[in-house]
Scaffold this active site. Sequence first.
Site, PDB file in Angstrom:
ATOM      1  N   LYS A   1     -20.452  12.138  38.339  1.00  0.00           N
ATOM      2  CA  LYS A   1     -20.066  13.000  39.463  1.00  0.00           C
ATOM      3  C   LYS A   1     -19.471  12.418  40.841  1.00  0.00           C
ATOM      4  O   LYS A   1     -18.982  13.099  41.523  1.00  0.00           O
ATOM      5  CB  LYS A   1     -21.202  13.551  39.749  1.00  0.00           C
ATOM      6  CG  LYS A   1     -21.806  14.440  38.431  1.00  0.00           C
ATOM      7  CD  LYS A   1     -21.210  15.671  38.238  1.00  0.00           C
ATOM      8  CE  LYS A   1     -21.717  16.634  37.066  1.00  0.00           C
ATOM      9  NZ  LYS A   1     -21.006  17.923  37.081  1.00  0.00           N
TER      10      LYS A   1
ATOM     11  N   SER B   1     -28.393  21.346  41.963  1.00  0.00           N
ATOM     12  CA  SER B   1     -29.655  20.781  41.987  1.00  0.00           C
ATOM     13  C   SER B   1     -29.677  19.361  41.277  1.00  0.00           C
ATOM     14  O   SER B   1     -30.367  18.504  41.093  1.00  0.00           O
ATOM     15  CB  SER B   1     -30.681  21.375  41.628  1.00  0.00           C
ATOM     16  OG  SER B   1     -30.712  22.028  40.362  1.00  0.00           O
TER      17      SER B   1
END
Lengths: 345, 345
Positions: free
Chosen positions: B63, B91
């Site tokens: 990511k 989250s």
Amino acid sequence: MSVSSDTSGKKYAISLVDVQAAAQRIKGYVHRTPIMTCRTLDALAGRHLVFKPENLQKVGAFKARGAFNAVLSIRETSPDTLKKGVITHSSGNHAQALALAARDAKCPAHIIMPSNAPSVKKDAVRGYGATVHECEPTLEAREATARAVEKETGGVFIHPYNNPLIMAGQGTVALELLEQAEEARTPLDAVLVQVGGGGLLSGCTITLKSLRPEVKVFAAEPKGADDTYRSLKSGKWVPSIRPDTVADGLLTSTGDLTFPIIKDQIDDIFVVDDREIIRATKLVWERMKLVIEPSAAVTLAVALYNADFKRAAEGCKNIGVVFSGGNVDFERAVTLFKTLEELDS
Amino acid sequence: MSVSSDTSGKKYAISLVDVQAAAQRIKGYVHRTPIMTCRTLDALAGRHLVFKPENLQKVGAFKARGAFNAVLSIRETSPDTLKKGVITHSSGNHAQALALAARDAKCPAHIIMPSNAPSVKKDAVRGYGATVHECEPTLEAREATARAVEKETGGVFIHPYNNPLIMAGQGTVALELLEQAEEARTPLDAVLVQVGGGGLLSGCTITLKSLRPEVKVFAAEPKGADDTYRSLKSGKWVPSIRPDTVADGLLTSTGDLTFPIIKDQIDDIFVVDDREIIRATKLVWERMKLVIEPSAAVTLAVALYNADFKRAAEGCKNIGVVFSGGNVDFERAVTLFKTLEELDS
């Protein structure tokens, strides 16, 4: 220190050419592990750390280097002897490494293990096709069994660290680390290496001090097995007696081949306690996503928590940090991490 | 699928040049993770596996690539907007990645998280200097809060996967993997990539099919969140409803930018159950000494345990296997491993 060796009148058991020959010999048989960096750990250490993660090595530890160097070297010089097999006593990473190297060289491996060694360790060695010889859990029984197996098979005994071929093989860690740090444009000012029997430390020291004498070599040892620290500080070799530390790969004493190199050539030695070792281990799992064993984290623990080291390393910008291996029971590791959290809270 | 994007009449949201531009842009900001191999896993899979361990990436997951590409790209094109900040709801790993990228670019980051998210995740994001906005744990509350923060700050919303800059950033995983496999003289015949929202899969697919159309792209998905599998097999996009799997990074549905690429261009998709995922996770911890999260092991689980995959990959000698990340609670992982041992015994 039962093993002696013909070092042909040289001052030390190995020299740089032995390490360079080992590097050529084991190329393709073991991994060239990467170097790694971690900004979070740099910030905690206050300097740039260049990690050499030997937990990513074959069998999960640097021990593969020495074992392959020994087996392949014997194959070159005494192929008939090699066919009779290689022998060692170890219940740790050296046993698995020697078993793997023997399997690759298609020769028998005989591993002497105490009868009370965990069955998972015996199974791991058998998984590589080696024969396990069980003996009573005493030094005498271990050595007697080794001699008996030697006599019976005509094979070669390969000591876990006090052997020039093993030491030269382990020295290839430093050879790669130096090269890789240069390639990454972070030339090293110092290297931190853990010490148990001293195979890794002596091999790396010869390599570093021959190629780059200005690079400082710092040894890292657990407080609970600080025989090398005490030996160096007192100027007289003392053995490891009743060692007690989570760093269970570093319990042994140095040998008569490894100690002289360490004594003469390293710059300094530092100790850390179990709490610091566990804390460093957990940081590496969390921040670097590497499974390392507590023995592997002793170097980082010194870099992070030892005040004497911080003074000695003043002016050292880039520091090489060796992670020696990753063979640890996960449940035990997580239990140690939890203990730490409880102590901290 | 609330985010749409101007893709300027192109058939797909991104093309190879976007991935190549991303690679240039994020160089030096993220790690070029190594490739790794493991003979034991090769033997189990019956072919050569070339692993790309993105658990070793910054923030412990691929990511970081998309987040840095997005932030740095906005800095090039709209520096004034960037100063107002970046916003996302997540989250998971995207939240940490965006927070880190924003910190490095010295702009604010606003992360919308459900009030019931573990405090350790909120703290991790705050640790990177981001502001956490808590909301009710519903899709509506999440989107409403994101819109409110956008309006208030004038910042840019960056979707975790359904965004061309994110997709292009994630595609750099495949760019590096192709190059590194060639360098290691193990050119790839196929690549296995996990799919959740499809940012990683779509980016890698565009890269692989543009550069090396003969390389097969295989998607790997957990059985308990098999919306992409069902979408592709039925020919009609279906959402992920009440997903239930240990691979908690792969719960989301694909988006309107990621799905078309996946639908048109991948070669096939395979699913594995939780037991297979946990087994593969444990093998990687044990044999490769890497901390990976269950979502990361879904690819390896397919390579080891899926019979349809084995048929589809017949003739594929070298297979790239992406490990997506390593952010996992150790205690939870070890508990899962124990469950498996109990099931097996």
